[in-house]
Write a protein that holds these residues in place. Structure first.
Motif, PDB file in Angstrom:
ATOM      1  N   ILE A  30       0.886  -1.160   0.000  1.00  0.00           N
ATOM      2  CA  ILE A  30       0.000   0.000   0.000  1.00  0.00           C
ATOM      3  C   ILE A  30       0.922   1.207   0.000  1.00  0.00           C
ATOM      4  O   ILE A  30       1.710   1.394   0.924  1.00  0.00           O
ATOM      5  CB  ILE A  30      -0.944   0.011   1.217  1.00  0.00           C
ATOM      6  N   ARG A  31       0.856   1.981  -1.066  1.00  0.00           N
ATOM      7  CA  ARG A  31       1.773   3.108  -1.256  1.00  0.00           C
ATOM      8  C   ARG A  31       1.136   4.418  -0.827  1.00  0.00           C
ATOM      9  O   ARG A  31      -0.073   4.583  -0.905  1.00  0.00           O
ATOM     10  CB  ARG A  31       2.168   3.239  -2.730  1.00  0.00           C
ATOM     11  N   PHE A  32       1.969   5.341  -0.410  1.00  0.00           N
ATOM     12  CA  PHE A  32       1.550   6.719  -0.178  1.00  0.00           C
ATOM     13  C   PHE A  32       2.048   7.530  -1.353  1.00  0.00           C
ATOM     14  O   PHE A  32       3.208   7.431  -1.738  1.00  0.00           O
ATOM     15  CB  PHE A  32       2.135   7.284   1.120  1.00  0.00           C
ATOM     16  N   LEU A  58      -7.453   5.877  -1.455  1.00  0.00           N
ATOM     17  CA  LEU A  58      -8.058   6.594  -0.339  1.00  0.00           C
ATOM     18  C   LEU A  58      -7.439   7.982  -0.314  1.00  0.00           C
ATOM     19  O   LEU A  58      -6.225   8.130  -0.181  1.00  0.00           O
ATOM     20  CB  LEU A  58      -7.791   5.885   0.996  1.00  0.00           C
ATOM     21  N   HIS A  59      -8.286   8.994  -0.457  1.00  0.00           N
ATOM     22  CA  HIS A  59      -7.855  10.389  -0.420  1.00  0.00           C
ATOM     23  C   HIS A  59      -8.192  10.977   0.949  1.00  0.00           C
ATOM     24  O   HIS A  59      -8.840  10.335   1.775  1.00  0.00           O
ATOM     25  CB  HIS A  59      -8.579  11.203  -1.511  1.00  0.00           C
ATOM     26  N   LYS A  95     -10.377  -3.932   7.903  1.00  0.00           N
ATOM     27  CA  LYS A  95      -8.929  -3.941   8.115  1.00  0.00           C
ATOM     28  C   LYS A  95      -8.199  -3.292   6.949  1.00  0.00           C
ATOM     29  O   LYS A  95      -7.196  -2.609   7.148  1.00  0.00           O
ATOM     30  CB  LYS A  95      -8.436  -5.358   8.363  1.00  0.00           C
ATOM     31  N   LEU A  96      -8.699  -3.486   5.743  1.00  0.00           N
ATOM     32  CA  LEU A  96      -8.111  -2.822   4.578  1.00  0.00           C
ATOM     33  C   LEU A  96      -8.236  -1.307   4.722  1.00  0.00           C
ATOM     34  O   LEU A  96      -7.271  -0.570   4.521  1.00  0.00           O
ATOM     35  CB  LEU A  96      -8.797  -3.287   3.290  1.00  0.00           C
ATOM     36  N   LYS A  97      -9.420  -0.846   5.106  1.00  0.00           N
ATOM     37  CA  LYS A  97      -9.623   0.595   5.292  1.00  0.00           C
ATOM     38  C   LYS A  97      -8.709   1.128   6.395  1.00  0.00           C
ATOM     39  O   LYS A  97      -8.130   2.212   6.261  1.00  0.00           O
ATOM     40  CB  LYS A  97     -11.088   0.900   5.608  1.00  0.00           C
ATOM     41  N   LYS A  98      -8.557   0.358   7.464  1.00  0.00           N
ATOM     42  CA  LYS A  98      -7.722   0.793   8.585  1.00  0.00           C
ATOM     43  C   LYS A  98      -6.260   0.939   8.150  1.00  0.00           C
ATOM     44  O   LYS A  98      -5.599   1.931   8.480  1.00  0.00           O
ATOM     45  CB  LYS A  98      -7.840  -0.214   9.731  1.00  0.00           C
ATOM     46  N   VAL A  99      -5.742  -0.034   7.414  1.00  0.00           N
ATOM     47  CA  VAL A  99      -4.351   0.024   6.951  1.00  0.00           C
ATOM     48  C   VAL A  99      -4.165   1.169   5.957  1.00  0.00           C
ATOM     49  O   VAL A  99      -3.161   1.892   6.013  1.00  0.00           O
ATOM     50  CB  VAL A  99      -3.901  -1.329   6.362  1.00  0.00           C
ATOM     51  N   MET A 100      -5.126   1.364   5.066  1.00  0.00           N
ATOM     52  CA  MET A 100      -5.019   2.471   4.107  1.00  0.00           C
ATOM     53  C   MET A 100      -5.031   3.821   4.833  1.00  0.00           C
ATOM     54  O   MET A 100      -4.281   4.734   4.468  1.00  0.00           O
ATOM     55  CB  MET A 100      -6.125   2.393   3.061  1.00  0.00           C
ATOM     56  N   LYS A 101      -5.857   3.953   5.863  1.00  0.00           N
ATOM     57  CA  LYS A 101      -5.879   5.197   6.649  1.00  0.00           C
ATOM     58  C   LYS A 101      -4.546   5.415   7.356  1.00  0.00           C
ATOM     59  O   LYS A 101      -4.059   6.538   7.433  1.00  0.00           O
ATOM     60  CB  LYS A 101      -7.023   5.165   7.661  1.00  0.00           C
ATOM     61  N   LYS A 102      -3.936   4.341   7.864  1.00  0.00           N
ATOM     62  CA  LYS A 102      -2.643   4.458   8.518  1.00  0.00           C
ATOM     63  C   LYS A 102      -1.594   4.965   7.536  1.00  0.00           C
ATOM     64  O   LYS A 102      -0.804   5.851   7.862  1.00  0.00           O
ATOM     65  CB  LYS A 102      -2.210   3.123   9.121  1.00  0.00           C
ATOM     66  N   VAL A 103      -1.582   4.408   6.331  1.00  0.00           N
ATOM     67  CA  VAL A 103      -0.632   4.840   5.304  1.00  0.00           C
ATOM     68  C   VAL A 103      -0.840   6.319   4.986  1.00  0.00           C
ATOM     69  O   VAL A 103       0.125   7.082   4.900  1.00  0.00           O
ATOM     70  CB  VAL A 103      -0.768   3.969   4.034  1.00  0.00           C
ATOM     71  N   LEU A 104      -2.082   6.726   4.838  1.00  0.00           N
ATOM     72  CA  LEU A 104      -2.379   8.120   4.524  1.00  0.00           C
ATOM     73  C   LEU A 104      -1.962   9.040   5.673  1.00  0.00           C
ATOM     74  O   LEU A 104      -1.324  10.069   5.447  1.00  0.00           O
ATOM     75  CB  LEU A 104      -3.865   8.282   4.213  1.00  0.00           C
ATOM     76  N   SER A 108       3.445   7.317   4.636  1.00  0.00           N
ATOM     77  CA  SER A 108       4.484   6.331   4.373  1.00  0.00           C
ATOM     78  C   SER A 108       3.840   5.013   3.962  1.00  0.00           C
ATOM     79  O   SER A 108       2.885   4.555   4.601  1.00  0.00           O
ATOM     80  CB  SER A 108       5.312   6.128   5.640  1.00  0.00           C
ATOM     81  N   GLY A 109       4.374   4.399   2.912  1.00  0.00           N
ATOM     82  CA  GLY A 109       3.845   3.132   2.435  1.00  0.00           C
ATOM     83  C   GLY A 109       4.155   1.978   3.375  1.00  0.00           C
ATOM     84  O   GLY A 109       4.962   2.109   4.304  1.00  0.00           O
TER      85      GLY A 109
END
Length: 118
Positions: A30-32, A58-59, A95-104, A108-109
């Motif tokens: 998951i990239r930033f 995710l923006h 969990k996908l949404k949670k990890v994407m929010k963490k990256v955002l 940092s990816g």
């Protein structure tokens, strides 16, 4: 225009394909990305043979979109984004949404096992 209509009409299928791919992969990245006027967390599925890509982004402000990119006949890269409806957003694994929010939030990816995203 036909591609834009196709992405809009098939967005549920595209989202399902991307989730199935991401949750079955080990590891998934998951990239930033910091764009000119926006930043986002991105999961991308590449089809190198067909020169296509499919992404879930995710923006800021909890806005998700499905993003399709492909090369046209003149070898120009065309990008089409379709915002997710509240119903489509609800089917994304928490969990996908949670990890994407963490990256955002961390800007940092991260690489995680796909099974962690279910």
């Amino acid at each position: 225009m036909a591609k834009e209509v196709s992405v809009k009409e098939q967005s549920n299928e595209l989202i399902a394909d991307l989730i199935k791919w991401a949750t079955g992969k080990a590891p998934v990245e998951i990239r930033f990305v910091d764009l000119d006027d926006d930043c986002c967390a991105i999961i991308t599925l590449y089809d190198y043979k067909g020169d296509k890509e499919l992404s879930l982004r995710l923006h800021l402000n909890d806005v998700y979109d499905v993003h399709v990119g492909h090369y046209d006949d003149e070898d120009e890269f065309i990008e089409i984004a379709e915002p997710l409806s509240p119903e489509q957003k609800a089917i994304l694994p928490e969990k996908l949404k949670k990890v994407m929010k963490k990256v955002l939030n961390d800007e940092s990816g991260i690489r995680v096992p796909g099974s962690l995203l279910v």
